[in-house]
Scaffold this motif. Sequence first.
Motif, PDB file in Angstrom:
ATOM      1  N   THR A 277       0.827  -1.206   0.000  1.00  0.00           N
ATOM      2  CA  THR A 277       0.000   0.000   0.000  1.00  0.00           C
ATOM      3  C   THR A 277       0.862   1.258   0.000  1.00  0.00           C
ATOM      4  N   LEU A 278       1.892   1.262   0.857  1.00  0.00           N
ATOM      5  CA  LEU A 278       2.643   2.494   1.072  1.00  0.00           C
ATOM      6  C   LEU A 278       3.651   2.753  -0.039  1.00  0.00           C
ATOM      7  N   ILE A 279       4.268   1.693  -0.579  1.00  0.00           N
ATOM      8  CA  ILE A 279       5.345   1.912  -1.547  1.00  0.00           C
ATOM      9  C   ILE A 279       4.801   1.911  -2.971  1.00  0.00           C
ATOM     10  N   TRP A 280       4.070   0.829  -3.323  1.00  0.00           N
ATOM     11  CA  TRP A 280       3.634   0.721  -4.718  1.00  0.00           C
ATOM     12  C   TRP A 280       2.207   1.204  -4.922  1.00  0.00           C
ATOM     13  N   ARG A 281       1.538   1.556  -3.845  1.00  0.00           N
ATOM     14  CA  ARG A 281       0.126   1.953  -3.928  1.00  0.00           C
ATOM     15  C   ARG A 281      -0.687   0.910  -4.686  1.00  0.00           C
ATOM     16  N   HIS A 282      -0.402  -0.331  -4.414  1.00  0.00           N
ATOM     17  CA  HIS A 282      -1.077  -1.435  -5.071  1.00  0.00           C
ATOM     18  C   HIS A 282      -2.548  -1.450  -4.636  1.00  0.00           C
ATOM     19  N   PRO A 283      -3.471  -1.392  -5.552  1.00  0.00           N
ATOM     20  CA  PRO A 283      -4.888  -1.255  -5.138  1.00  0.00           C
ATOM     21  C   PRO A 283      -5.420  -2.464  -4.379  1.00  0.00           C
ATOM     22  N   LEU A 284      -4.813  -3.642  -4.588  1.00  0.00           N
ATOM     23  CA  LEU A 284      -5.347  -4.815  -3.907  1.00  0.00           C
ATOM     24  C   LEU A 284      -4.707  -5.030  -2.541  1.00  0.00           C
ATOM     25  N   ALA A 285      -3.564  -4.337  -2.288  1.00  0.00           N
ATOM     26  CA  ALA A 285      -2.867  -4.538  -1.017  1.00  0.00           C
ATOM     27  C   ALA A 285      -3.761  -4.134   0.147  1.00  0.00           C
ATOM     28  N   ASP A 286      -4.480  -3.038  -0.036  1.00  0.00           N
ATOM     29  CA  ASP A 286      -5.361  -2.547   1.022  1.00  0.00           C
ATOM     30  C   ASP A 286      -6.507  -3.541   1.255  1.00  0.00           C
ATOM     31  N   VAL A 287      -7.037  -4.092   0.152  1.00  0.00           N
ATOM     32  CA  VAL A 287      -8.083  -5.117   0.270  1.00  0.00           C
ATOM     33  C   VAL A 287      -7.539  -6.316   1.039  1.00  0.00           C
ATOM     34  N   SER A 288      -6.282  -6.651   0.760  1.00  0.00           N
ATOM     35  CA  SER A 288      -5.668  -7.804   1.429  1.00  0.00           C
ATOM     36  C   SER A 288      -5.562  -7.585   2.934  1.00  0.00           C
ATOM     37  N   ILE A 289      -5.146  -6.368   3.351  1.00  0.00           N
ATOM     38  CA  ILE A 289      -5.065  -6.083   4.799  1.00  0.00           C
ATOM     39  C   ILE A 289      -6.443  -6.235   5.439  1.00  0.00           C
ATOM     40  N   ARG A 290      -7.435  -5.635   4.765  1.00  0.00           N
ATOM     41  CA  ARG A 290      -8.784  -5.634   5.329  1.00  0.00           C
ATOM     42  C   ARG A 290      -9.316  -7.058   5.462  1.00  0.00           C
ATOM     43  N   ALA A 291      -8.959  -7.916   4.490  1.00  0.00           N
ATOM     44  CA  ALA A 291      -9.449  -9.291   4.525  1.00  0.00           C
ATOM     45  C   ALA A 291      -8.690 -10.111   5.566  1.00  0.00           C
ATOM     46  N   ALA A 292      -7.391  -9.820   5.745  1.00  0.00           N
ATOM     47  CA  ALA A 292      -6.572 -10.663   6.623  1.00  0.00           C
ATOM     48  C   ALA A 292      -6.805 -10.370   8.100  1.00  0.00           C
ATOM     49  N   ALA A 293      -7.179  -9.115   8.425  1.00  0.00           N
ATOM     50  CA  ALA A 293      -7.230  -8.731   9.838  1.00  0.00           C
ATOM     51  C   ALA A 293      -8.209  -9.579  10.666  1.00  0.00           C
TER      52      ALA A 293
ATOM     53  N   PHE B 228      -5.222 -19.157   3.473  1.00  0.00           N
ATOM     54  CA  PHE B 228      -5.182 -18.480   2.178  1.00  0.00           C
ATOM     55  C   PHE B 228      -6.508 -18.619   1.447  1.00  0.00           C
ATOM     56  N   PHE B 229      -7.191 -19.748   1.663  1.00  0.00           N
ATOM     57  CA  PHE B 229      -8.513 -19.919   1.061  1.00  0.00           C
ATOM     58  C   PHE B 229      -9.478 -18.856   1.591  1.00  0.00           C
ATOM     59  N   MET B 230      -9.517 -18.726   2.926  1.00  0.00           N
ATOM     60  CA  MET B 230     -10.436 -17.750   3.527  1.00  0.00           C
ATOM     61  C   MET B 230     -10.040 -16.328   3.153  1.00  0.00           C
ATOM     62  N   HIS B 231      -8.721 -16.100   3.082  1.00  0.00           N
ATOM     63  CA  HIS B 231      -8.224 -14.781   2.715  1.00  0.00           C
ATOM     64  C   HIS B 231      -8.704 -14.422   1.310  1.00  0.00           C
ATOM     65  N   MET B 232      -8.648 -15.404   0.410  1.00  0.00           N
ATOM     66  CA  MET B 232      -9.062 -15.175  -0.969  1.00  0.00           C
ATOM     67  C   MET B 232     -10.569 -14.887  -1.032  1.00  0.00           C
ATOM     68  N   VAL B 233     -11.346 -15.692  -0.302  1.00  0.00           N
ATOM     69  CA  VAL B 233     -12.801 -15.475  -0.282  1.00  0.00           C
ATOM     70  C   VAL B 233     -13.106 -14.073   0.239  1.00  0.00           C
ATOM     71  N   ALA B 234     -12.429 -13.692   1.336  1.00  0.00           N
ATOM     72  CA  ALA B 234     -12.698 -12.389   1.951  1.00  0.00           C
ATOM     73  C   ALA B 234     -12.294 -11.256   1.013  1.00  0.00           C
ATOM     74  N   MET B 235     -11.162 -11.447   0.287  1.00  0.00           N
ATOM     75  CA  MET B 235     -10.729 -10.405  -0.644  1.00  0.00           C
ATOM     76  C   MET B 235     -11.747 -10.228  -1.769  1.00  0.00           C
ATOM     77  N   ARG B 236     -12.260 -11.368  -2.289  1.00  0.00           N
ATOM     78  CA  ARG B 236     -13.264 -11.273  -3.353  1.00  0.00           C
ATOM     79  C   ARG B 236     -14.519 -10.575  -2.853  1.00  0.00           C
ATOM     80  N   THR B 237     -14.942 -10.931  -1.631  1.00  0.00           N
ATOM     81  CA  THR B 237     -16.119 -10.282  -1.055  1.00  0.00           C
ATOM     82  C   THR B 237     -15.910  -8.779  -0.939  1.00  0.00           C
ATOM     83  N   GLU B 238     -14.687  -8.400  -0.476  1.00  0.00           N
ATOM     84  CA  GLU B 238     -14.403  -6.984  -0.278  1.00  0.00           C
ATOM     85  C   GLU B 238     -14.425  -6.242  -1.616  1.00  0.00           C
ATOM     86  N   ILE B 239     -13.860  -6.874  -2.661  1.00  0.00           N
ATOM     87  CA  ILE B 239     -13.860  -6.220  -3.979  1.00  0.00           C
ATOM     88  C   ILE B 239     -15.292  -6.018  -4.457  1.00  0.00           C
TER      89      ILE B 239
END
Lengths: 221, 261
Positions: free
Chosen positions: B88-104, B224-235
């Motif tokens: 998020t901070l260096i590359w401003r990757h749009p999915l990185a923020d989704v990943s944090i939100r899903a992983a927490a 990683f399965f749950m992380h992926m599901v949560a990321m898709r839901t967030e998107i």
Amino acid sequence: MTALILRDIRIGVRAGGGMLIGILFFLAVIAVVPFAVGPDLNLLARIGPAILWIGALLASLLGLDRLFQADREDGSLDLMVMAGHDQPLSLTVFAKCVAHWLTTGLPLVVVSPALGLLMNMEPAAILATSLTLLAGTPAVTFIGATGAALAVALPRGGLLVSVMVLPFVIPVLIFGVMAAYGAVEDPAPFTQPFLLLCALTLFFAALGPLAAGAALKAASD
Amino acid sequence: MSETTAQARRFSISALANPTRYLSYSGRIMPWLGALSALLLAVGLWMAFTAPQDYQQGETVRIMYVHVPSAWLSMMGYMVMAVSALGTLIWRHPLADVSIRAAAPIGAAFTFLALATGSLWGKPMWGTWWVWDARLTSMFVLFLMYLGVIALQRAMDDPVKAARPVAILVLVGTVNIPIIKFSVDWWNTLHQPAAVIRLDGPTIHPSLLWPLLVMALGFTALFFFMHMVAMRTEIWRRRIASMRRASAQERRAATRPVLAE
């Protein structure tokens, strides 16, 4: 930088009475303890350093949200962020932290011996506790600056700051109390936890303003 | 020239930055990952229940097969968040923020699981539900940090604006991870020292180690399965939010001339 420190000290001392509120809260916490655990003087003397530390910690957390909030409301925070080209923002934050600690942290350290008397502590324990508070409370301010900067964009961020900062100040509390007990009880060492406490303060003095500066920059755009 | 750069970009990591492409990739991987974790967990559970008892701890040693993988995932979850925070901070990757939100929340759940199973295990072994030793305290602090991150995310209504503050908080919290890992080696307290990941090899008997490793792999796949599901839901959730906003603006634009008259 000196001008900024002096300005913040002047604001902290004159307006709002944040300094007095911190001390009063500290006093209130200490006064509540004997009611809760009973007026047994020996017990109070034994838990005294820990209670003083908890009280000082809570009082420092209480004032943290004021660190950037007032400057944000009157717009001077935006000016400080924009001045980042001439002077690193983390240095500005560092100066504000120093001023904040001088107006809220240092008074707590100064009144702690008097409150230690209320807890029936020995002179050596009082001296040690005040010394550890002197070394440890700056760490709370520096790491708290990060939390305050993260929550600066929120309308009611005060409580959230405490929640975010608490995990990081737990090591400070542990080593502070450990050192305070080390000065009184025989087998426990004083120097080792005290040096660790100083190390934590130095570490957070470097890390806290850096992270807070980044957070302020993120919050401004 | 521009054609070659476009060609190069197609195969770089920025290809994954497109949420639509991520949805299509993850949609293909997800069933396999889910099946893999189910298979590993089934095999792991079977091995865990047929493994011999510990000579000291008896049947209660089987708590280990849930406790240790949860504890390991609680730290890995935070590291996933820390790497995403860098994204998020260096590359401003749009999915990185989704990943944090899903992983927490997932990380917080595994941390809680580790604490809860640990206390269930601690009661028969140590005679107490909870002690304030170094490992337990630092794990508790990790749990508090997860809650702090979640609280900060929830406190801001615009997820895009919350991304950078949350990433900064996550990175500052990374300081705690090595402290947890080495707490049992630095402070000699009630919790036993590291037994699996150490320089001179694991000190657990192989009959107990193998089920543990399979369970750890199964838990990791599950994460990683749950992380992926949560990321898709967030998107999807963000898409719905932006579509709602767009339609509300359209409606307002349509009604404005009437209001003006």
